[in-house]
Motif scaffolding. Structure first.
Motif, PDB file in Angstrom:
ATOM      1  N   TYR A 121      26.273 -20.582  14.055  1.00 52.00           N
ATOM      2  CA  TYR A 121      24.781 -20.981  14.398  1.00 52.00           C
ATOM      3  C   TYR A 121      24.242 -20.754  15.629  1.00 52.00           C
ATOM      4  N   THR A 122      24.561 -21.011  16.521  1.00 50.57           N
ATOM      5  CA  THR A 122      23.588 -21.749  17.682  1.00 50.57           C
ATOM      6  C   THR A 122      24.342 -20.150  18.553  1.00 50.57           C
ATOM      7  N   ASP A 123      25.511 -19.389  17.966  1.00 47.48           N
ATOM      8  CA  ASP A 123      26.256 -18.018  19.091  1.00 47.48           C
ATOM      9  C   ASP A 123      25.000 -16.952  19.371  1.00 47.48           C
ATOM     10  N   GLY A 124      24.611 -17.216  17.324  1.00 45.53           N
ATOM     11  CA  GLY A 124      23.728 -15.963  17.223  1.00 45.53           C
ATOM     12  C   GLY A 124      22.220 -16.153  17.209  1.00 45.53           C
ATOM     13  N   ILE A 125      22.315 -17.384  17.558  1.00 42.61           N
ATOM     14  CA  ILE A 125      20.629 -18.122  18.101  1.00 42.61           C
ATOM     15  C   ILE A 125      20.369 -18.313  19.492  1.00 42.61           C
ATOM     16  N   GLY A 126      21.823 -18.448  20.610  1.00 46.83           N
ATOM     17  CA  GLY A 126      22.062 -18.012  21.914  1.00 46.83           C
ATOM     18  C   GLY A 126      22.206 -16.098  21.848  1.00 46.83           C
ATOM     19  N   LEU A 127      22.844 -15.370  21.533  1.00 45.42           N
ATOM     20  CA  LEU A 127      22.602 -14.163  21.349  1.00 45.42           C
ATOM     21  C   LEU A 127      20.805 -13.157  21.785  1.00 45.42           C
ATOM     22  N   SER A 157      28.043  -9.828  25.752  1.00 51.92           N
ATOM     23  CA  SER A 157      28.674  -9.334  24.525  1.00 51.92           C
ATOM     24  C   SER A 157      30.426  -9.801  25.127  1.00 51.92           C
ATOM     25  N   MET A 158      30.590  -8.670  26.269  1.00 49.40           N
ATOM     26  CA  MET A 158      31.703  -9.142  26.530  1.00 49.40           C
ATOM     27  C   MET A 158      32.032 -10.295  27.275  1.00 49.40           C
ATOM     28  N   MET A 159      31.022 -10.850  28.088  1.00 45.96           N
ATOM     29  CA  MET A 159      31.504 -11.835  28.775  1.00 45.96           C
ATOM     30  C   MET A 159      31.819 -13.584  27.687  1.00 45.96           C
ATOM     31  N   GLU A 160      31.098 -12.905  26.534  1.00 40.10           N
ATOM     32  CA  GLU A 160      31.201 -14.303  25.751  1.00 40.10           C
ATOM     33  C   GLU A 160      32.187 -14.458  24.663  1.00 40.10           C
TER      34      GLU A 160
END
Length: 135
Positions: free
Chosen positions: A91-97, A130-133
């Protein structure tokens, strides 16, 4: 600016929920109460199972009831701590993106006036993030 303040307030509320412990006495009390109810259950089932051979049917019935009631109690314990069950990282990864994408579009609009150039720069920034994540 107001939406950022609301988001920070919601994050603070979630942190307070996450950090507030469930009293151990509550969990122990429910488990002991359930045990105290299930231990004499075979004696209560003795008369209803009078027609079975040697009252043997009450043993699987009591075991099945105990299994389901202790399962419900364990479910309640798990639901008391929802953050350990939920996939919060996803959830938090989606919000952060989404927040990063919004910020990139916002800064690109200020720097350039060409819509094509804005899209290309924002797309390149999203790809970099995206590449950094992934690393």
């Amino acid at each position: 600016d107001k939406s950022i303040v609301v988001l920070a307030d919601m994050c603070g509320a979630c942190e307070r929920i996450y950090n507030s412990p469930i009293p151990l006495v509550y969990t122990r009390h429910t488990a002991r109460g359930l045990s105290a109810w299930l231990i004499p259950l075979p004696f209560a089932l003795y008369e209803p199972f009078a027609n079975t051979w040697n009252h043997i049917g009450m043993i699987p019935c009591a075991a099945l009831l105990s299994f389901f009631f202790f399962g419900i109690e364990e479910l309640a314990v798990q639901l008391e701590e929802p953050f350990s069950i939920l996939a919060m990282k996803t959830y938090t990864d989606g919000i952060g993106l989404s927040a990063d994408e919004y910020a990139m579009w916002h800064f690109v609009e200020e720097e350039n006036s060409s819509p094509k150039l804005q899209f290309d720069q924002a797309d390149a920034m999203i790809t970099q993030v995206s590449m950094m994540e992934k690393k």
